[in-house]
Structure formats: structure tokens, C-alpha cells
Design an enzyme around this catalytic site. Structure first.
Site, mmCIF file in Angstrom:
data_model
loop_
_atom_site.group_PDB
_atom_site.id
_atom_site.type_symbol
_atom_site.label_atom_id
_atom_site.label_comp_id
_atom_site.label_asym_id
_atom_site.label_seq_id
_atom_site.Cartn_x
_atom_site.Cartn_y
_atom_site.Cartn_z
ATOM 1 N N LYS B 120 0.835 -1.203 0.000
ATOM 2 C CA LYS B 120 0.000 0.000 0.000
ATOM 3 C C LYS B 120 0.869 1.253 0.000
ATOM 4 O O LYS B 120 0.592 2.221 -0.711
ATOM 5 C CB LYS B 120 -0.957 -0.011 1.206
ATOM 6 C CG LYS B 120 -2.086 -1.026 1.050
ATOM 7 C CD LYS B 120 -2.846 -1.296 2.339
ATOM 8 C CE LYS B 120 -3.823 -2.470 2.114
ATOM 9 N NZ LYS B 120 -4.472 -2.939 3.343
ATOM 10 N N GLN B 164 -5.223 -2.044 9.640
ATOM 11 C CA GLN B 164 -4.936 -3.308 8.964
ATOM 12 C C GLN B 164 -5.504 -4.466 9.781
ATOM 13 O O GLN B 164 -5.179 -4.628 10.949
ATOM 14 C CB GLN B 164 -3.414 -3.455 8.774
ATOM 15 C CG GLN B 164 -2.997 -4.651 7.944
ATOM 16 C CD GLN B 164 -3.414 -4.532 6.469
ATOM 17 O OE1 GLN B 164 -3.326 -3.470 5.860
ATOM 18 N NE2 GLN B 164 -3.906 -5.631 5.908
ATOM 19 N N ASP B 187 -11.965 1.916 3.687
ATOM 20 C CA ASP B 187 -12.246 0.483 3.561
ATOM 21 C C ASP B 187 -13.754 0.225 3.452
ATOM 22 O O ASP B 187 -14.173 -0.843 3.004
ATOM 23 C CB ASP B 187 -11.693 -0.278 4.779
ATOM 24 C CG ASP B 187 -10.367 -0.959 4.464
ATOM 25 O OD1 ASP B 187 -10.064 -1.136 3.269
ATOM 26 O OD2 ASP B 187 -9.640 -1.313 5.411
#
Lengths: 360, 360
Positions: B120, B164, B187
Site C-alpha cells: 500500500k 490493517q 475500507d
């Protein structure tokens, strides 16, 4: 008659809105970084065309001419639930001196909405739940609805609020529903509630009444849901979608069929459990069903009937005379999902009051 | 080897948690007014048993021995998206002197999570998006994560935040994700967002990256979604569920298969489009697929491979060697969904920054 009118409407509506929407979808997107479009731009009216409604009368002949299906008596089951709720209301009143309260906002003079609201009032009275009704004219402003809503939001004796849908077209339904206090949203239509209904590990504050009623009918009929193939016909925000999500939480293998599905009859014929909320009278013919399927019919439509005392009778999404020969169990219309939906509204209101008073 | 270990784990886990959960489900409920249980009490671990993974090696013989499937090159497609995003970032910087920013919170030292975060960071650097990383030890407290979160929530240069997953077990994932500012939840895991993804007429702030990436791969491969039968294997909150919801918004006829589905292979064999996120290496054999199906494989698992330079290689949910003979198009692992997921994260971060600065 209703069907013929519906087909005409479908065709003419489809030739306009759908083709407009489709041309937007197919528009030149070579300049876009992301091909995925905004989801709102994908929305299409769910219109069932006559293609979806094909029917081969020969197929049904292979089944017996005698009824096989057990009738799922939603009225009787709902009465049992309502009796149980009435008992809980008495227990609450005796313990803390409080009873649950439901407030309904009714806009306009739709005959069907008036009937639904009358049934809700009657059910509340029978179970000892307080009932408030605000009736507003069909020409009222959003501001008037918001005023009624906010007064109910703030009233601690009101534990459930519902705005009877559909609203007249000039009103912004989404905005109005968003103004409803989450803790009193006994219809469970708020997107936050829908997200919690969908997500494993989350508990919605309220499960929407009709989907909850459908599952309650299955559970009370000892129909196993886990692992079974369930087909939900229709994907509306108020029935089809939450029914699918709820059945998945119950571990069914869920397929959702809608007006744009190819061969909806073939998909439906795989199902052990069929829940139909398509909004199309007689859509689901006997040939759509697997032998022994369990059928829950959410549709309710009045059709003219000179033989009936009131001049009309109610029919559902399912062609009952045919389905009853193929299914192992089926809900009638009326007397199936309708009464249980109202019982679930009482249950949600009771649950909300218990939560408000920390009473268990 | 991974599979054998997995099966052992499945069996031993299933004999405990699942049977405990099942006994709760089957508990005496004759006293309940409502049979419908709280949904949380229904939750079961989605464990695929060896029954789900049956395989008849003869079936595959009817297909040609030569590969038929077109490979969907996720890496190449993701590069195109990333290049486009980099261009937009430059345009934004030149116009308003601002660039998008992404912040990641990484807890613990899981090798896979570290790899994902590294990828990322690299993607952000390539596209000109600012990147912040807060690394916390696996033993950190919820308070420490909340502090990091709230600082990013308040920082106007940060337009996307992600925690995460998975987090160490002692941390309350739901509570932590709920603390994340909705406007920065790139997300898209918040239940409000999920509800808006599900409901017709609503637009979520962000479409979760992996589901959005799957659909992007289909669109870029010119695979028609509308009206097609799609089977999603797996129903996790982060992939399976939102993929199903998104495909339904795209008007597919969606069936969701999970570890408790009976005959998942039969259901899957009906599908024109298969998206698999079961979390089980090699679950989907060639015999699970209809000839000509399009297959998107979200799974990624390392298996030991002495022939590989690093000692292991990655495989997916799909038995690639078999599927490639049956499918018409398929994503490879690695190089399929993974790169596109990261590209969608960049896209969501850019979208968020544009929204924050009212830049279009």
C-alpha cells in the site's frame, strides 16, 4: 385485469425509464479512471415484463390435482404471538407502571394505507400497547412531518414510530426516515440498521417487521432454514433485501431473483424455501416451484370479485391454486404474512420499551 | 500440506464451537413469544469441512487438457488505474496545492499484514498520495489505537484511514472500527456504509476495496453482469457480503454460498460469474464450474515450494490448473484481485480528498 394493466404499464414504463437508465450505463466511459460507476446511477425500476411471467400450462399436469400443501396459518400464529405480547405488557405494567407505545404518521388517504394503520391500531389495543396516530393531508409539507416526527422522537412514552409508506411523491422519503430516532425505528429501515442486519457479528436494533414475520412463520412451521436453498423474489429495501439478509444470517444459501434476472422460474425451481415479494400478482406459477418447496407469499393485491361481499378479494405474488399442488407448505393471502407482520411490529415496540426502561 | 492442517483444524474446531453454538440454537424455546432469536446467537464460524471439498477426479476429464481461459491480468489493469490516479493527484496539486493522504495503523508483526502494508505504501508513493504509518506492538492497548485513530481523524491532510486487519484477539475490532471517522473510512467497513451499499437508492461513501476491485476487473474484462447468475463463495463482512451486495446493485442474480451450504459445488456450477472469498485454498475445483464461467479468485495463501526462490508460492481459493480448463476467464493468484484491491484503495482515498476539498 390487474395483470393486463400491469403489463401495459411495464412495457411503456420500461421503454422509457429503463432505456434511459441503460443508455446512461452504457455511456462512453473510456475517459474514466475507474470503470465502476456510482451505485445510484445503476438503479433501475424493478419492472417484471411478460417475459418473466411465461407459463407453460402443460408442466403442471405432472402434479396431482389434489392439494398437497399444508397451509401456514399466519393469522393463528400471529394471535399466539399477540397473546404472548399482551402478557408481557401486563407484566411490565405491574412491575414498573409503564406500557409500550407506538406512534404512526399517516400522510394522505390511500385506502390500503388506511386499512394497514387501522389493523395496527387494533392490534395495539388488543395487546395493551398505547397507540398514537398523526394524520396529515396528502398535500402536507415535509416540515409538518418533521414536526410530528420530532415530537414523537422526544416523547419518552413513545417507543416505536413508523411513517406509513409509501409517501406522496413530493416528499423526500429518505430524508424523512433519516429524521426518525434510531432507537424508535421499529420498522428497521435505517441504513445503519440494515448494515447491522447484514453483517455477521452485529445485531440490528430492530429486524424489519415483514422479514422477521416471514422467518417467524418458517420457524413456527418447523421449517429448517440452515443449509437450505432459499430464493427471495424481489429486492425492495423494505422486504426483499432484508429478507435475503436475514435468511443468510440463518445460514440459508440465499439467491435473490429480481425483475432483471434471466430465467427467474429456473432459479426459483431450485429452492427449498421461496419467499416472494415481487409486487406482481400471480407472478409465481406452479411450474416455478420445486415439488415440496415451502412458499411464503408477501404480496397482497385487491382484484375485483363480484362474488365477494365487498366487491373484491386479495391475491398474492403466488398463483395459489397451482402452488398448493406443488408446495409442501404455503401461506395464504390474506391470512399469512400480513397478520404476522403486525405481530412483529408489536414485538419490536415491546422490545424497544423494554430497552428504554432496562426491563427484562 | 496447508490443506491437511486446515482440515484437521476444521474438524477439531467444528466439534467444539459449532456444536456449542448449535446446541444454543436448538435450546428449548417453547417459552419464547417470538421464535426468532437474536441474530448474534445465530452466528457460527464459517468452517468448510472436507464434505464441502469433495472431488471426483474423473469429471474433469470431459474437458480439454488445454487451457481455455483468458487470464484476467489484474496487475496490468491496476497499473492503468494507478496511472490515472497519479494524473488526478497532479491535477489536484496544480489546481489547489493539495494531495490526498492515507494513514494506516498496523498492530503486531504478522508477516502477511506487513507485506500488504508495504504494498500500500509503495502504491501511494507511485501515485503521489501522502502516506502515514503508525506501527503498534501486538501487545498494545485499545487506548493506544484510539489515540492514533483520533489524531488521524482530526488531521485534515489525512483523507483515508485504515486499520490493517486482523487485529490481535484481545482488541475489540468492532469498537475500534466504529471510532474511525465515517468520512475517512476508505475500507467502507462501517455498518452504515454497508447499509447504503445494500439499499437501492442509496450511495455509500466508499465501496469496500476488494469488492470494488472484483467488479472493476469484470468491467475491464467486458464481462456483462446485469441479469447474469453470480455465485459468491464466502460471506465475510469484508469480502463475501459486500461483493454479493455490490453484484446485486449491478443487477446480477446473486447466490451466496458458505460453509454451511449444502452442495456448494452444485450451486456454483450454475454460475456465469464466480467470485470466491472462502478462505480455503483449492476449495473450488474444476468440477465446481460451468463451462465458460468467469472466475474471480480473492484467496491468497502461501504454500511451501522448494522450487521457488523465496521458498513458497501463493495459491488461491480456486484450483487454478483445473479451473483454467473450464472457465472462459480467470484471475491468477498472485496478480489478480490483490493489485486491483490496492488500486481501489488509492481510488477511494482520491475520492475522499476530492470530497473534502470539493474538488471535481
Amino acid at each position: 385485469m390487474a395483470l393486463i394493466w400491469y403489463r401495459w404499464l411495464s412495457r411503456s414504463f420500461q421503454s422509457q425509464s429503463v432505456s434511459r437508465a441503460l443508455s446512461t450505463l452504457k455511456g462512453d466511459s473510456s475517459q474514466q479512471i475507474i470503470k465502476s460507476p456510482p451505485l445510484l446511477s445503476l438503479d433501475l425500476p424493478d419492472i417484471w415484463t411478460s417475459n418473466s411471467m411465461h407459463y407453460d400450462p402443460l408442466d403442471i399436469d405432472k402434479y396431482s390435482n389434489e392439494s398437497r400443501a399444508r397451509v401456514i396459518d399466519g393469522k393463528l400464529m400471529a394471535e399466539k404471538v399477540t397473546t404472548g405480547i399482551a402478557g408481557e405488557v401486563i407484566r411490565m405494567q405491574e412491575a414498573i407502571g409503564m406500557v409500550p407505545g407506538l406512534a404512526v404518521i399517516l400522510v394522505g388517504q390511500r385506502k390500503d394505507s388506511e386499512t394497514y394503520v387501522r389493523n395496527k391500531r387494533k392490534a395495539c389495543e388488543e395487546s395493551g400497547i398505547n397507540f398514537w396516530l398523526t394524520k396529515l393531508p396528502g398535500t402536507c409539507t415535509e416540515h409538518e412531518i418533521h414536526e410530528a416526527l420530532s415530537s414523537y422522537n422526544e416523547n419518552p412514552s413513545v417507543h416505536g414510530i413508523l411513517v406509513q409508506l409509501p409517501l406522496p411523491r413530493h416528499l423526500d422519503e429518505e430524508k424523512i426516515l433519516n429524521a426518525l430516532s434510531l432507537e424508535k425505528d421499529v420498522d428497521g429501515f435505517h441504513p445503519l440498521n440494515m448494515g447491522n442486519l447484514a453483517m455477521t457479528g452485529r445485531e440490528p436494533l430492530f429486524i424489519p417487521c415483514t422479514p422477521k414475520g416471514c422467518v417467524e412463520l418458517l420457524l413456527r412451521s418447523d421449517v429448517e432454514i440452515m443449509g437450505k436453498k432459499a430464493v427471495v423474489i424481489g429486492r425492495s429495501n423494505i422486504v426483499g433485501l432484508p429478507v435475503s439478509l436475514l435468511l443468510q444470517r440463518h445460514h440459508a444459501t440465499v439467491s435473490t431473483v429480481h425483475a432483471l434476472s434471466k430465467n427467474p422460474d429456473q432459479v426459483t425451481r431450485q429452492a427449498d424455501i421461496v419467499i416472494t415479494a415481487a409486487g406482481v400478482p400471480n407472478l409465481v406459477r406452479g411450474t416455478w416451484l420445486k415439488l415440496g418447496a415451502v412458499v411464503i407469499d408477501v404480496g397482497t393485491y385487491p382484484v375485483k370479485d363480484p362474488d365477494s361481499r365487498c366487491g373484491y378479494r386479495l391475491i398474492g405474488d403466488v398463483c395459489y391454486e397451482e402452488a398448493v399442488k406443488v408446495a409442501s407448505a404455503i401461506t395464504p393471502v390474506p391470512g399469512g404474512v400480513g397478520p404476522m407482520t403486525i405481530a412483529m411490529l408489536l414485538a419490536n415496540t415491546l422490545e424497544s420499551a423494554k430497552r428504554a426502561y432496562s426491563f427484562s
